[in-house]
Design an enzyme around this catalytic site. Sequence first.
Site, PDB file in Angstrom:
ATOM      1  N   ASP A  42       0.823  -1.199   0.000  1.00  0.00           N
ATOM      2  CA  ASP A  42       0.000   0.000   0.000  1.00  0.00           C
ATOM      3  C   ASP A  42       0.863   1.258   0.000  1.00  0.00           C
ATOM      4  O   ASP A  42       1.914   1.310   0.657  1.00  0.00           O
ATOM      5  CB  ASP A  42      -0.894  -0.010   1.245  1.00  0.00           C
ATOM      6  CG  ASP A  42      -2.025   0.989   1.143  1.00  0.00           C
ATOM      7  OD1 ASP A  42      -2.306   1.458   0.029  1.00  0.00           O
ATOM      8  OD2 ASP A  42      -2.621   1.313   2.180  1.00  0.00           O
ATOM      9  N   GLY A  43       0.393   2.290  -0.714  1.00  0.00           N
ATOM     10  CA  GLY A  43       1.014   3.604  -0.629  1.00  0.00           C
ATOM     11  C   GLY A  43       1.748   4.057  -1.865  1.00  0.00           C
ATOM     12  O   GLY A  43       2.409   5.105  -1.833  1.00  0.00           O
ATOM     13  N   GLY A  72       0.584   5.301  -4.789  1.00  0.00           N
ATOM     14  CA  GLY A  72       0.069   6.572  -5.287  1.00  0.00           C
ATOM     15  C   GLY A  72       0.362   7.725  -4.357  1.00  0.00           C
ATOM     16  O   GLY A  72       0.765   8.820  -4.794  1.00  0.00           O
ATOM     17  N   ARG A  73       0.186   7.507  -3.041  1.00  0.00           N
ATOM     18  CA  ARG A  73       0.454   8.582  -2.071  1.00  0.00           C
ATOM     19  C   ARG A  73       1.932   8.939  -2.039  1.00  0.00           C
ATOM     20  O   ARG A  73       2.303  10.107  -1.868  1.00  0.00           O
ATOM     21  CB  ARG A  73      -0.033   8.139  -0.686  1.00  0.00           C
ATOM     22  CG  ARG A  73      -1.550   8.178  -0.529  1.00  0.00           C
ATOM     23  CD  ARG A  73      -1.984   7.622   0.805  1.00  0.00           C
ATOM     24  NE  ARG A  73      -1.837   6.173   0.867  1.00  0.00           N
ATOM     25  CZ  ARG A  73      -1.785   5.475   1.995  1.00  0.00           C
ATOM     26  NH1 ARG A  73      -1.831   6.106   3.166  1.00  0.00           N
ATOM     27  NH2 ARG A  73      -1.673   4.163   1.972  1.00  0.00           N
ATOM     28  N   HIS A  76       3.694   3.515  -8.850  1.00  0.00           N
ATOM     29  CA  HIS A  76       3.525   2.105  -9.199  1.00  0.00           C
ATOM     30  C   HIS A  76       4.777   1.562  -9.884  1.00  0.00           C
ATOM     31  O   HIS A  76       5.152   0.403  -9.688  1.00  0.00           O
ATOM     32  CB  HIS A  76       2.305   1.926 -10.102  1.00  0.00           C
ATOM     33  CG  HIS A  76       1.020   2.301  -9.435  1.00  0.00           C
ATOM     34  ND1 HIS A  76       0.553   1.674  -8.294  1.00  0.00           N
ATOM     35  CD2 HIS A  76       0.099   3.259  -9.737  1.00  0.00           C
ATOM     36  CE1 HIS A  76      -0.597   2.209  -7.932  1.00  0.00           C
ATOM     37  NE2 HIS A  76      -0.896   3.186  -8.785  1.00  0.00           N
ATOM     38  N   GLU A 121     -11.688  -4.103  -6.079  1.00  0.00           N
ATOM     39  CA  GLU A 121     -12.166  -2.755  -5.760  1.00  0.00           C
ATOM     40  C   GLU A 121     -11.343  -1.666  -6.468  1.00  0.00           C
ATOM     41  O   GLU A 121     -11.790  -0.514  -6.598  1.00  0.00           O
ATOM     42  CB  GLU A 121     -12.118  -2.499  -4.255  1.00  0.00           C
ATOM     43  CG  GLU A 121     -13.124  -3.291  -3.445  1.00  0.00           C
ATOM     44  CD  GLU A 121     -12.713  -4.742  -3.232  1.00  0.00           C
ATOM     45  OE1 GLU A 121     -11.506  -5.050  -3.394  1.00  0.00           O
ATOM     46  OE2 GLU A 121     -13.580  -5.571  -2.907  1.00  0.00           O
ATOM     47  N   ARG A 170     -10.704   3.201  -9.464  1.00  0.00           N
ATOM     48  CA  ARG A 170      -9.727   4.266  -9.693  1.00  0.00           C
ATOM     49  C   ARG A 170      -9.878   4.839 -11.100  1.00  0.00           C
ATOM     50  O   ARG A 170     -10.637   4.337 -11.925  1.00  0.00           O
ATOM     51  CB  ARG A 170      -8.313   3.714  -9.495  1.00  0.00           C
ATOM     52  CG  ARG A 170      -8.055   3.215  -8.086  1.00  0.00           C
ATOM     53  CD  ARG A 170      -6.611   2.816  -7.884  1.00  0.00           C
ATOM     54  NE  ARG A 170      -6.364   2.378  -6.506  1.00  0.00           N
ATOM     55  CZ  ARG A 170      -5.155   2.091  -6.027  1.00  0.00           C
ATOM     56  NH1 ARG A 170      -4.083   2.205  -6.802  1.00  0.00           N
ATOM     57  NH2 ARG A 170      -5.024   1.710  -4.777  1.00  0.00           N
ATOM     58  N   LEU A 222      11.138 -20.397  -4.273  1.00  0.00           N
ATOM     59  CA  LEU A 222      10.047 -19.560  -3.777  1.00  0.00           C
ATOM     60  C   LEU A 222       8.813 -19.700  -4.669  1.00  0.00           C
ATOM     61  O   LEU A 222       8.926 -19.691  -5.893  1.00  0.00           O
ATOM     62  CB  LEU A 222      10.498 -18.095  -3.763  1.00  0.00           C
ATOM     63  CG  LEU A 222       9.437 -17.047  -3.442  1.00  0.00           C
ATOM     64  CD1 LEU A 222       9.029 -17.128  -1.979  1.00  0.00           C
ATOM     65  CD2 LEU A 222       9.949 -15.648  -3.791  1.00  0.00           C
ATOM     66  N   GLU A 242      -0.474 -13.749  11.736  1.00  0.00           N
ATOM     67  CA  GLU A 242       0.040 -12.651  12.555  1.00  0.00           C
ATOM     68  C   GLU A 242      -0.002 -11.384  11.702  1.00  0.00           C
ATOM     69  O   GLU A 242       0.416 -11.395  10.537  1.00  0.00           O
ATOM     70  CB  GLU A 242       1.483 -12.931  12.987  1.00  0.00           C
ATOM     71  CG  GLU A 242       1.625 -14.111  13.921  1.00  0.00           C
ATOM     72  CD  GLU A 242       1.008 -13.838  15.287  1.00  0.00           C
ATOM     73  OE1 GLU A 242       1.199 -12.729  15.811  1.00  0.00           O
ATOM     74  OE2 GLU A 242       0.323 -14.739  15.810  1.00  0.00           O
TER      75      GLU A 242
END
Length: 595
Positions: free
Chosen positions: A354-355, A357-358, A371, A401, A405, A463, A539
């Site tokens: 998250d974050g 764009g900000r 991005h 969701e 945008r 992985l 967690e």
Amino acid sequence: MGEDPVLRAAYRLCRRTTRAHDPGIYALIQLMPAILRPAGWALWAAASVLDDLADERGAEWAERSARVEAWTRALKHDLAAGTSTDPIRYALVDTAGRWRLDLSNLEGAMARARDDDHGLRLPDWAAWRAWSNEEIVPWVDQVRQLFEQAGAPMTLRLDRQADYEHFVDGAQLTDVLTDLSTDLADGHLLVPQEALEPFPGAEADLVQGRWSPAVAALVAELTALARRRVTRPAMTRGMHPGAATVLDTAAELMRAQLDAIDAAGPTLLKRAPRPSVVARVRVLGPARLRSALAWSLTPLTVPGPRPPVVGVRGPSPEAGGVAGLRPPPPHRDGVRPPQIAAHHMPCHVAVIMDGNGRWAEQRGLPRHEGHRVGTAVAHEMVYGALEIGLRHLTLYAFSTENWQRGTEEITTILAAFQRELDEGPLRDLDVRQRWSGRPDKLPEELVHALRREEHRTRDRTGLTLTICLNYGGRDEIARTAAALAQAAREGEVDPRLLGEDDFARHLPHPHMPDVDLLWRTGNEQRTSNFLPWHATYAELYFTPGYWPDNDRRDLWQAITEYSRRQRRHGAVPSSSPPPKTTVRPLAPDLTPGSR
């Protein structure tokens, strides 16, 4: 094939081998355009040779396994050399080069042929499906690649992926029922225990070669299930008519085969039943006319000169082979991951990135720049996960969701994903890539690229990286409930006996382990519809820094924090303090967002 008489002879041998080994497959290849038929013969002849080597009567398992391994090893050498002294391998090498096929996806199928199935017992349909897919899906995918390279792609509608999977299941179950007598003679019973349990005594009777009422009821149940599975008319809607004819005819031939199984009765345990000549002609006659018309109206791409060939687990990174894999690049500051005891390491870390764009807006940049930088940080996390030995990393890249945008931002994000898949910056790492989400609304080219990477990296053991793109947790649960309802409708599960394990088996990725640690950046403290089934006991770890401000050291810090927590899963807390973890310092300052 040019004027090479040796190569022409090799393809003729492949044609004869395919026709003798599996007349049904041969008939389907004859429905393909003429320029693709030699490639089809080469692929199925190779599969037939491996099958014969693995099942050779009178030879011990170790000897049969060694022969399959030697053939596979020789193929790797031949692909690197671009030729072969073995005619079937020579045709396969030519096919791979001529049609630009990536044969690395066949690695799992070849390993399956090498492994012994004697005494194999599959507990449920999920395990059966995983086993059977290793055998059949890679070869079918090569045929789909052929159609795509010829300019007549066997494109599946994005909302019909489940139909395709059911169709493959039905094909494999038809094959298991057809070969029941041979498999039982070799000590194989390739029917899951879950299917045997409703028919007490059937397993013992089958092992002893006895036809009993329980066996008859079991065979009738499995035949009906296979028939439902292969009957998927919606699967070919919107597909090129030539390719659709091949798949529709395959379904008709399998239904004719199932009719023969139904009619066989006790002789099913003595010899493999085959449809009558009349039944085959009834199916293949009209199909040949339809396919001939479809291909006559289709301009096809004829392959050019054969370039150097991509091998199976060879040295080329494009092939995804072990020899071509590299370690992750070191951190720019030379820091190394902490040393954490294995029993304190999480198996699965999921991240809400998250974050982006900000972060960009804070710097006066367009949001898409955040991005772009965020993608580089995702690479960092993959490197860090590989270095510390994490087994599963799941990244929340684009939610259902996020379509709310702006159009420009969405277009930029999806274009960046397409570019990432095309350029493949993680391609030569030991990373198995998977995608979780809905195909709806996504560009079709992007969906195909995502699935291509899933197939290309499916045999990697390092992985497992799952990208959640157009993903929603509630949507995943709703789709799983729909799949479970369909399974109940088709008689695969008893609604009265459903439990958590049944639900989990019908998830899009049923083998994904539960999330141990869920980490969110961006100074937000919510899980945002992310992996609700898998993250029930995760967690939670929240950090204030925006995603572009992080690197692999922040992942290591999150894992270090996890290693200090005491996990109880509803049990009574221990009276003793949580065990201490020995952690090597990462760097002078590891406060998230401090850089």
